[in-house]
Design a protein around this motif. Structure first.
Motif, short mmCIF file in Angstrom:
data_model
loop_
_atom_site.label_atom_id
_atom_site.label_comp_id
_atom_site.label_asym_id
_atom_site.label_seq_id
_atom_site.Cartn_x
_atom_site.Cartn_y
_atom_site.Cartn_z
N ASP A 31 31.44 89.08 48.82
CA ASP A 31 30.23 89.34 48.02
C ASP A 31 30.52 89.03 46.55
N ALA A 32 30.14 87.81 46.12
CA ALA A 32 30.45 87.36 44.76
C ALA A 32 29.86 88.28 43.69
N ARG A 33 28.65 88.73 43.93
CA ARG A 33 27.98 89.57 42.93
C ARG A 33 28.70 90.92 42.77
N LYS A 34 28.96 91.58 43.88
CA LYS A 34 29.63 92.87 43.82
C LYS A 34 31.08 92.73 43.32
N ALA A 35 31.78 91.68 43.79
CA ALA A 35 33.17 91.47 43.38
C ALA A 35 33.29 91.17 41.89
N ALA A 36 32.23 90.61 41.29
CA ALA A 36 32.24 90.34 39.84
C ALA A 36 32.42 91.64 39.04
N GLY A 37 31.99 92.75 39.61
CA GLY A 37 32.14 94.04 38.95
C GLY A 37 33.44 94.76 39.28
N SER A 38 34.29 94.14 40.08
CA SER A 38 35.57 94.76 40.46
C SER A 38 36.60 94.56 39.37
N GLU A 39 37.74 95.18 39.54
CA GLU A 39 38.82 95.02 38.56
C GLU A 39 39.33 93.58 38.50
N PHE A 40 39.04 92.78 39.53
CA PHE A 40 39.47 91.38 39.55
C PHE A 40 38.44 90.45 38.93
N GLY A 41 37.19 90.90 38.83
CA GLY A 41 36.13 90.11 38.22
C GLY A 41 35.58 88.99 39.09
N GLU A 42 36.05 88.90 40.30
CA GLU A 42 35.62 87.85 41.23
C GLU A 42 36.14 88.17 42.62
N ARG A 43 35.67 87.39 43.60
CA ARG A 43 36.21 87.53 44.95
C ARG A 43 37.67 87.12 44.96
N ILE A 44 38.43 87.77 45.82
CA ILE A 44 39.84 87.39 46.00
C ILE A 44 40.09 87.17 47.48
N ALA A 45 41.18 86.50 47.77
CA ALA A 45 41.56 86.24 49.16
C ALA A 45 42.06 87.51 49.83
N HIS A 46 41.89 87.59 51.12
CA HIS A 46 42.46 88.66 51.92
C HIS A 46 43.99 88.60 51.79
N GLY A 47 44.63 89.77 51.75
CA GLY A 47 46.09 89.79 51.73
C GLY A 47 46.67 89.10 52.95
N LEU A 48 46.03 89.31 54.11
CA LEU A 48 46.52 88.67 55.33
C LEU A 48 46.32 87.16 55.32
N LEU A 49 45.33 86.68 54.59
CA LEU A 49 45.18 85.23 54.42
C LEU A 49 46.36 84.69 53.63
N GLY A 50 46.76 85.40 52.60
CA GLY A 50 47.94 84.98 51.83
C GLY A 50 49.17 84.89 52.71
N ILE A 51 49.35 85.89 53.58
CA ILE A 51 50.49 85.88 54.51
C ILE A 51 50.40 84.66 55.42
N SER A 52 49.21 84.37 55.93
CA SER A 52 49.03 83.22 56.83
C SER A 52 49.34 81.91 56.13
N ILE A 53 48.87 81.76 54.90
CA ILE A 53 49.15 80.55 54.13
C ILE A 53 50.65 80.44 53.88
N ALA A 54 51.28 81.57 53.52
CA ALA A 54 52.72 81.57 53.27
C ALA A 54 53.50 81.17 54.52
N SER A 55 53.02 81.62 55.67
CA SER A 55 53.68 81.27 56.93
C SER A 55 53.64 79.76 57.14
N GLY A 56 52.48 79.17 56.93
CA GLY A 56 52.36 77.72 57.08
C GLY A 56 53.18 76.96 56.07
N LEU A 57 53.17 77.42 54.82
CA LEU A 57 53.96 76.74 53.79
C LEU A 57 55.45 76.84 54.09
N PHE A 58 55.88 77.99 54.61
CA PHE A 58 57.30 78.16 54.94
C PHE A 58 57.75 77.12 55.96
N THR A 59 56.89 76.80 56.93
CA THR A 59 57.28 75.82 57.95
C THR A 59 57.54 74.44 57.37
N ARG A 60 57.12 74.24 56.13
CA ARG A 60 57.30 72.94 55.48
C ARG A 60 58.53 72.92 54.57
#
Length: 147
Positions: A31-60
């Motif tokens: 939710d871009a509108r609601k996330a704009a009011g968060s401490e991050f000021g915008e939407r952020i990625a799921h923590g588990l998405l970061g883990i998934s990306i890291a897993s793929g990058l590690f294989t390289r």
């Protein structure tokens, strides 16, 4: 010795697809509108998405390639989410073996891999520690013995 992966940019599509795959439609990610009011000021990625990306990058990484023939199983994952992953962040992984120990039968060992997820500003946003069960014999890296 630390090995670095190639880099990858996180897109809005990554976040939307991960929300659909995981079923996690938390407003902070979707939710871009609601996330704009968060401490991050915008939407952020799921923590588990970061883990998934890291897993793929590690294989390289060369480290991952050197473990391929010896790898038996991933035994767990300890995660630290240290900073937000934002849409447009470009991430890479720095990985290294931080511990090695034999198993009691002596044919296998446990290699503990530390993966540091780094953004384009040089900030560590995640720290992932993974124990991996591996065959100890160099010959086993070519072909694991039948169980």
């Amino acid at each position: 010795m630390s090995e670095s992966s190639p880099a990858r940019t996180v897109t809005e599509a990554d976040i939307v697809m991960f929300a659909g795959l995981s079923g996690d439609f938390n407003w902070l990610h979707t939710d871009a509108r609601k996330a704009a009011g968060s401490e991050f000021g915008e939407r952020i990625a799921h923590g588990l998405l970061g883990i998934s990306i890291a897993s793929g990058l590690f294989t390289r990484t060369a480290l991952s390639q050197s473990l391929q023939g010896a790898l038996v199983a991933m035994l767990g994952l300890d995660c630290g989410f240290e900073g937000p992953i934002r849409i447009g962040d470009t991430l890479h992984v720095d990985a290294e073996v931080v511990a090695l120990r034999p198993t009691t039968d002596g044919t296998r060992g446990i290699a503990t891999i530390e993966r540091r997820v780094i953004n384009q500003h040089g900030e560590r946003v995640q720290l992932l520690t993974t124990p991996m069960l591996i065959w100890r014999s160099l010959a086993a890296t070519q072909e694991a013995p039948a169980s």
